[in-house]
Design a protein around this motif. Sequence first.
Motif, PDB file in Angstrom:
ATOM      1  N   THR A   1       0.814  -1.215   0.000  1.00  0.00           N
ATOM      2  CA  THR A   1       0.000   0.000   0.000  1.00  0.00           C
ATOM      3  C   THR A   1       0.847   1.265   0.000  1.00  0.00           C
ATOM      4  O   THR A   1       1.902   1.315   0.640  1.00  0.00           O
ATOM      5  CB  THR A   1      -0.957   0.024   1.210  1.00  0.00           C
ATOM      6  N   SER A   2       0.351   2.272  -0.701  1.00  0.00           N
ATOM      7  CA  SER A   2       0.992   3.595  -0.678  1.00  0.00           C
ATOM      8  C   SER A   2       0.273   4.541   0.273  1.00  0.00           C
ATOM      9  O   SER A   2       0.630   5.715   0.366  1.00  0.00           O
ATOM     10  CB  SER A   2       0.989   4.204  -2.088  1.00  0.00           C
TER      11      SER A   2
ATOM     12  N   ALA B   1       3.461   4.239  -4.960  1.00  0.00           N
ATOM     13  CA  ALA B   1       2.734   3.400  -5.918  1.00  0.00           C
ATOM     14  C   ALA B   1       3.677   2.853  -6.981  1.00  0.00           C
ATOM     15  O   ALA B   1       3.623   1.667  -7.330  1.00  0.00           O
ATOM     16  CB  ALA B   1       1.603   4.200  -6.553  1.00  0.00           C
ATOM     17  N   ALA B   2       4.545   3.724  -7.506  1.00  0.00           N
ATOM     18  CA  ALA B   2       5.474   3.288  -8.559  1.00  0.00           C
ATOM     19  C   ALA B   2       6.396   2.181  -8.056  1.00  0.00           C
ATOM     20  O   ALA B   2       6.642   1.183  -8.762  1.00  0.00           O
ATOM     21  CB  ALA B   2       6.293   4.478  -9.048  1.00  0.00           C
TER      22      ALA B   2
ATOM     23  N   LEU C   1       5.954  -5.670  -7.559  1.00  0.00           N
ATOM     24  CA  LEU C   1       5.061  -6.768  -7.934  1.00  0.00           C
ATOM     25  C   LEU C   1       5.471  -7.367  -9.273  1.00  0.00           C
ATOM     26  O   LEU C   1       5.477  -8.596  -9.453  1.00  0.00           O
ATOM     27  CB  LEU C   1       3.613  -6.272  -8.012  1.00  0.00           C
ATOM     28  N   HIS C   2       5.793  -6.501 -10.214  1.00  0.00           N
ATOM     29  CA  HIS C   2       6.204  -6.969 -11.538  1.00  0.00           C
ATOM     30  C   HIS C   2       7.496  -7.783 -11.441  1.00  0.00           C
ATOM     31  O   HIS C   2       7.643  -8.831 -12.095  1.00  0.00           O
ATOM     32  CB  HIS C   2       6.393  -5.763 -12.461  1.00  0.00           C
ATOM     33  N   ARG C   3       8.418  -7.312 -10.626  1.00  0.00           N
ATOM     34  CA  ARG C   3       9.705  -7.987 -10.457  1.00  0.00           C
ATOM     35  C   ARG C   3       9.545  -9.323  -9.726  1.00  0.00           C
ATOM     36  O   ARG C   3      10.187 -10.318 -10.082  1.00  0.00           O
ATOM     37  CB  ARG C   3      10.641  -7.064  -9.679  1.00  0.00           C
ATOM     38  N   GLU C   4       8.686  -9.355  -8.722  1.00  0.00           N
ATOM     39  CA  GLU C   4       8.520 -10.579  -7.922  1.00  0.00           C
ATOM     40  C   GLU C   4       7.781 -11.674  -8.673  1.00  0.00           C
ATOM     41  O   GLU C   4       8.024 -12.859  -8.456  1.00  0.00           O
ATOM     42  CB  GLU C   4       7.784 -10.248  -6.622  1.00  0.00           C
TER      43      GLU C   4
ATOM     44  N   ASN D   1      -2.572   5.268 -11.326  1.00  0.00           N
ATOM     45  CA  ASN D   1      -1.696   4.232 -10.779  1.00  0.00           C
ATOM     46  C   ASN D   1      -2.344   2.854 -10.864  1.00  0.00           C
ATOM     47  O   ASN D   1      -1.678   1.858 -11.173  1.00  0.00           O
ATOM     48  CB  ASN D   1      -1.345   4.552  -9.330  1.00  0.00           C
ATOM     49  N   LEU D   2      -3.634   2.781 -10.593  1.00  0.00           N
ATOM     50  CA  LEU D   2      -4.339   1.504 -10.685  1.00  0.00           C
ATOM     51  C   LEU D   2      -4.399   1.025 -12.131  1.00  0.00           C
ATOM     52  O   LEU D   2      -4.224  -0.167 -12.415  1.00  0.00           O
ATOM     53  CB  LEU D   2      -5.745   1.653 -10.101  1.00  0.00           C
ATOM     54  N   TRP D   3      -4.634   1.958 -13.054  1.00  0.00           N
ATOM     55  CA  TRP D   3      -4.644   1.620 -14.478  1.00  0.00           C
ATOM     56  C   TRP D   3      -3.283   1.072 -14.897  1.00  0.00           C
ATOM     57  O   TRP D   3      -3.192   0.081 -15.623  1.00  0.00           O
ATOM     58  CB  TRP D   3      -5.001   2.863 -15.292  1.00  0.00           C
ATOM     59  N   LEU D   4      -2.203   1.715 -14.424  1.00  0.00           N
ATOM     60  CA  LEU D   4      -0.857   1.257 -14.758  1.00  0.00           C
ATOM     61  C   LEU D   4      -0.600  -0.135 -14.201  1.00  0.00           C
ATOM     62  O   LEU D   4      -0.001  -0.999 -14.878  1.00  0.00           O
ATOM     63  CB  LEU D   4       0.174   2.239 -14.212  1.00  0.00           C
TER      64      LEU D   4
END
Length: 333
Positions: A30-31, A59-60, A66-69, A85-88
Amino acid sequence: MRVAALVITLLSLLAGCSEPTSDSPMVVYTSRDDALMKALFEAYSDDSGVPVRYVTGSAAELIARLHREGRSTPADVLMVSDAANLWLAARRDVLSPLQSVVLSANVPMYLRDPAGRWFALTKRARTLVYSTERVDPQTLSSYAALSEPAWKGRLCLTSADNLANRSLVATLIASHGTAWTRRVLSGWVNNLATQVFANDTALMEAIIAGQCDVGIVNSYLYGRLKQDNPQLPLALRWADQRGQGVHINITGAGVTQYAPHRVAATQLLEWLSQPRAQQLLANGNLEYPVNAAVNPPAAVASWGRFRGSDLPVALAGSLQQQAEALMAEVDYP
């Protein structure tokens, strides 16, 4: 190869059905503010018996993590601010679509991802703020009106790096087109009283100091300043009440693509859309609930009623690059 892929998929689904335990708690990236998250998840654990651990960051940073994990992530839920941010996060494929009767009933369609990958939890308005000492509120009407000559040398804005600003511009493009939005942005730049500010709080402090008379800010940040100083010589004016309605942005959440506790994560999102959590979230950050059955905090309600835009908030993400390019084109600093 197909058999191996099927086995991996089945194992992922089975893992997602496991129950959180003290040794393997639900994990939320969470941010949001640490104190707010602590109170929120303690309440959830009290209601459900489910242990929750949360990890904070921008958020970034969290989306990149998440992408890396990938499949090895411990995170079940991502919770961040701003629809862009949610769209990204959805575009980077770190969120998983879900179907929920509860979420569909509690979160209006325009406040959620069409594919069900994320759902709004609270709303904030990005609207006009003005000096109560130097501005007649009847002279304020819309975002576009701030581009008119009457506001020359009286306007303060935050920078083009401000995501909330770019999200506003994205929805102006969606509502009125590129040419119209370009003219408005050019007018804003021409009317600047001073250099742009890094954030809304600095902008409001500049109005109080007399550097400018009017600006555009997020409602909850005005609320924080008002809470600290009840005699604040500023007020909000709801923009575009005869047009599209005031710009709405959100905080929201989604279940991660490889959530270890997918079922429990969905149940958490459903709880977050219901009255107790909606009140905690709205009260904790002076925002508006997304659940229509829940009233906003008294302090927020005191700012007055308004008509908000019902444009899909996902447009703030899908048109983000266009907004950024247009702001650069008119030399918006």
